[in-house]
Enzyme design. Structure first.
Site, PDB file in Angstrom:
ATOM      1  N   PHE A 121      -5.039  20.965 -24.495  1.00 55.02           N
ATOM      2  CA  PHE A 121      -5.475  19.876 -24.689  1.00 55.02           C
ATOM      3  C   PHE A 121      -6.808  19.831 -24.058  1.00 55.02           C
ATOM      4  CE2 PHE A 121      -6.749  15.537 -23.596  1.00 55.02           C
ATOM      5  CZ  PHE A 121      -6.734  14.919 -24.838  1.00 55.02           C
ATOM      6  N   ASP A 122      -7.957  19.051 -24.720  1.00 55.70           N
ATOM      7  CA  ASP A 122      -9.303  19.296 -24.294  1.00 55.70           C
ATOM      8  C   ASP A 122      -9.544  19.155 -22.621  1.00 55.70           C
ATOM      9  OD1 ASP A 122      -8.821  17.919 -26.452  1.00 55.70           O
ATOM     10  OD2 ASP A 122     -10.830  16.851 -26.357  1.00 55.70           O
ATOM     11  N   HIS A 150     -18.633  15.271 -28.462  1.00 53.67           N
ATOM     12  CA  HIS A 150     -18.240  14.227 -29.564  1.00 53.67           C
ATOM     13  C   HIS A 150     -18.111  12.845 -29.046  1.00 53.67           C
ATOM     14  CE1 HIS A 150     -14.446  15.048 -27.758  1.00 53.67           C
ATOM     15  NE2 HIS A 150     -14.071  14.043 -28.298  1.00 53.67           N
ATOM     16  N   TYR A 178       0.872  -1.044  -0.078  1.00 55.23           N
ATOM     17  CA  TYR A 178       0.068   0.018  -0.058  1.00 55.23           C
ATOM     18  C   TYR A 178       0.772   1.441  -0.039  1.00 55.23           C
ATOM     19  CZ  TYR A 178      -3.593   3.003   1.112  1.00 55.23           C
ATOM     20  OH  TYR A 178      -4.687   4.212   0.878  1.00 55.23           O
ATOM     21  N   ASP A 199       2.777  20.370 -20.339  1.00 55.78           N
ATOM     22  CA  ASP A 199       1.958  19.144 -20.500  1.00 55.78           C
ATOM     23  C   ASP A 199       2.732  18.257 -21.407  1.00 55.78           C
ATOM     24  OD1 ASP A 199      -0.123  17.384 -20.932  1.00 55.78           O
ATOM     25  OD2 ASP A 199      -1.536  18.911 -21.746  1.00 55.78           O
ATOM     26  N   ALA A 221       2.791  15.059 -22.329  1.00 53.45           N
ATOM     27  CA  ALA A 221       2.050  13.483 -22.835  1.00 53.45           C
ATOM     28  C   ALA A 221       3.413  12.831 -24.015  1.00 53.45           C
ATOM     29  CB  ALA A 221       0.928  13.649 -23.619  1.00 53.45           C
ATOM     30  N   LYS A 224       0.633   7.715 -23.526  1.00 51.97           N
ATOM     31  CA  LYS A 224       1.356   8.294 -24.773  1.00 51.97           C
ATOM     32  C   LYS A 224       2.684   7.795 -24.884  1.00 51.97           C
ATOM     33  CE  LYS A 224      -2.501  10.538 -24.769  1.00 51.97           C
ATOM     34  NZ  LYS A 224      -2.794  11.634 -24.162  1.00 51.97           N
TER      35      LYS A 224
END
Ligand SMILES: *Cc1c(COP(=O)(O)O)cnc(C)c1O
Length: 464
Positions: A124-125, A450, A71, A215, A217, A258
């Site tokens: 990014f969204d 979408h 844990y 960011d 990724a 990614k």
């Protein structure tokens, strides 16, 4: 040498079912013409996303068996910590279940007053959503070449420095909570950011004492583009480039689905453990899990540590960005327009130019995506006006700057022969492009439409 060496061989195969055109017509109609509602087993080549869809290596699978499921304080956590500290040079590394979880714990702490601005090369969204949910206002400042699909430039993902300076001056330094650099710049086609642009952005951030967040990724693809395209970096390793690039920022959030080639996972990194870290840790414990596992199994941490290094391997990266380039070259043969040059993880077909008879409010990017599924069972997705939600105040449809159909390439999953199928299918569609119809939405949710909307083929009509 023109061919791209694929630096792996196949040890295990996953069969894919080949469907008929008639079957695909029925399946997509039953899915209300929304690719997200298809069953994956009815898809032949899945280019919907490169997120979490990569193939792990034998080393990653072996590491998973050795994952420590304690844990707290597990060995797999410390192995990940040491690997990430070495690669990025950051002091505090927090595993989280995926990229958006890092955003969810960071932005509420970073945005101290509601109404503050956060400025990015392009959000990014989910990053945009978490800035908004934390009470902030996201603003995009991408360089102008990023929005011109025909204009070839090496670093179309760059921050537009004059706009950044202007926005800071207009809004007032005290009202800017942070600056975000997305690498590669996903929303403008997986286009990279140069070291020079990162250094200049960092100097602006430092002068105003505004925290700079990466960011991250696609950090490894971005490093490889710098090596290939930026003067002075050809002889540096992608590891050295990554270290230098991250040295310009204070914090990073990362989707490990990614470039770290895991099916699930994320990281948050802080260069110097400062006053805000305890608040972030509290949010991690409340929402993700204890800090040494962050919502992941020990085996996931183990696969992630191995994936971070494999993702930086230069033979792999040459093949990786080579695949997107190869697909782009095949599209050139058929005269299919796309965001040039091809990005790191995807080729963004310019559906607005390919289907000029379909107005933006009948979603050319989506129409091409449906057509490509019917033609060859290839799943892709719209990055255009269909992706844009309605204006929350007026309820009006919003027009995206470009109408793209994105072909995202999963890592180490498809061969060059699969890419040939996609190019040929688009070539076929081009022959009958003028017969492809636009779409209209018959049902949509309030946000992120979408993913779940229902649509039908549309007759030409004015915008609502
Ligand atoms: C995928 C992605 C995210 C979000 O990560 P998830 O792991 O999907 O939550 C954030 N930023 C960029 C640039 C991404 O590509």
């Amino acid at each position: 040498m023109k061919y791209i060496p694929e630096p792996f061989k196949i040890k295990m195969v996953e069969p894919i079912r080949i469907t008929t055109e008639q079957e695909r017509r029925e399946k997509i109609a039953a899915a209300h013409y929304n690719g997200f509602s298809l069953r994956a087993e009815d898809v032949y080549i899945d280019m919907q996303t490169d997120s979490g869809t990569g193939a792990m290596s034998d080393s990653q699978w072996a590491a998973m068996l050795r994952g420590d499921e304690s844990y707290s304080g597990g060995r797999s956590y410390y192995e990940l910590l040491e690997t990430a500290q070495e690669i990025f040079g950051y002091e505090w590394i927090q595993p989280v279940h995926q990229g958006r979880a890092a955003e969810k714990v960071l932005f509420p702490v970073m945005i101290e007053k509601p109404g503050q601005y956060v400025i990015a090369n392009t959000f990014f969204d989910t990053t945009r959503a978490h800035v908004t949910l934390a009470g902030g206002h996201p603003i995009d400042c991408v360089c102008p070449e990023g929005l011109d699909s025909e204009h070839e430039a090496p670093f179309k993902g760059n921050m537009d420095l004059p706009s950044l300076e202007r926005v800071i001056a207009e809004k007032g330094v005290e009202n800017v909570a942070g600056i975000v650099m997305t690498i590669t710049n996903n929303s403008v086609g997986g286009q990279p950011v140069s070291m020079e642009n990162m250094a200049a952005t960092s100097a602006i951030a430092a002068r105003h004492k505004i925290p700079l967040v990466i960011d991250a990724a696609r950090f490894a693809e971005n490093a490889f583009f710098i090596k290939e395209r930026e003067a002075g970096y050809a002889d540096k390793s992608t590891q050295e480039i990554t270290h230098e690039f991250f040295g310009y920022a204070d914090i990073f959030t990362m989707s490990a689905k990614k470039d770290a080639i895991t099916n699930m996972g994320g990281l948050l990194g802080v260069r110097e453990e400062g006053e805000h870290v305890p608040d972030v840790k509290s949010l991690v414990i409340a929402g993700e899990g204890y800090v040494t596992y962050g919502g992941l199994a020990g085996r996931d941490l183990a696969a992630l540590a191995v994936g971070l290094r494999e993702g930086l391997n230069e033979d792999y990266l040459r093949y990786r960005v080579g695949q997107a380039r190869y697909l782009g070259e095949r599209l050139d043969e058929y005269g299919i327009p796309y965001q040039k040059p091809a990005g790191g993880h995807a080729v963004f077909v310019d559906a607005g130019r390919m289907l000029p008879h379909i107005p933006w409010y009948q979603y050319p990017g989506h129409a091409l995506s449906v057509e490509l599924y019917i033609e060859a069972g290839v799943r892709s997705c719209d990055i255009g006006s269909y992706l844009m939600d309605r204006d929350p105040e007026t309820g009006k449809q919003q027009q995206a700057p470009l109408e793209f159909t994105r072909l995202a390439i999963p890592r180490r999953v498809y061969t060059q022969a699969h890419l040939d199928v996609i190019a040929e299918a688009l070539g076929e569609i081009k022959q009958r492009a003028d017969q492809v119809k636009g779409y209209e939405i018959t049902w949509e949710p309030k946000v992120l439409r979408h993913f779940t909307s229902k649509l039908r083929p549309a007759e030409l009509r004015p915008v609502d």
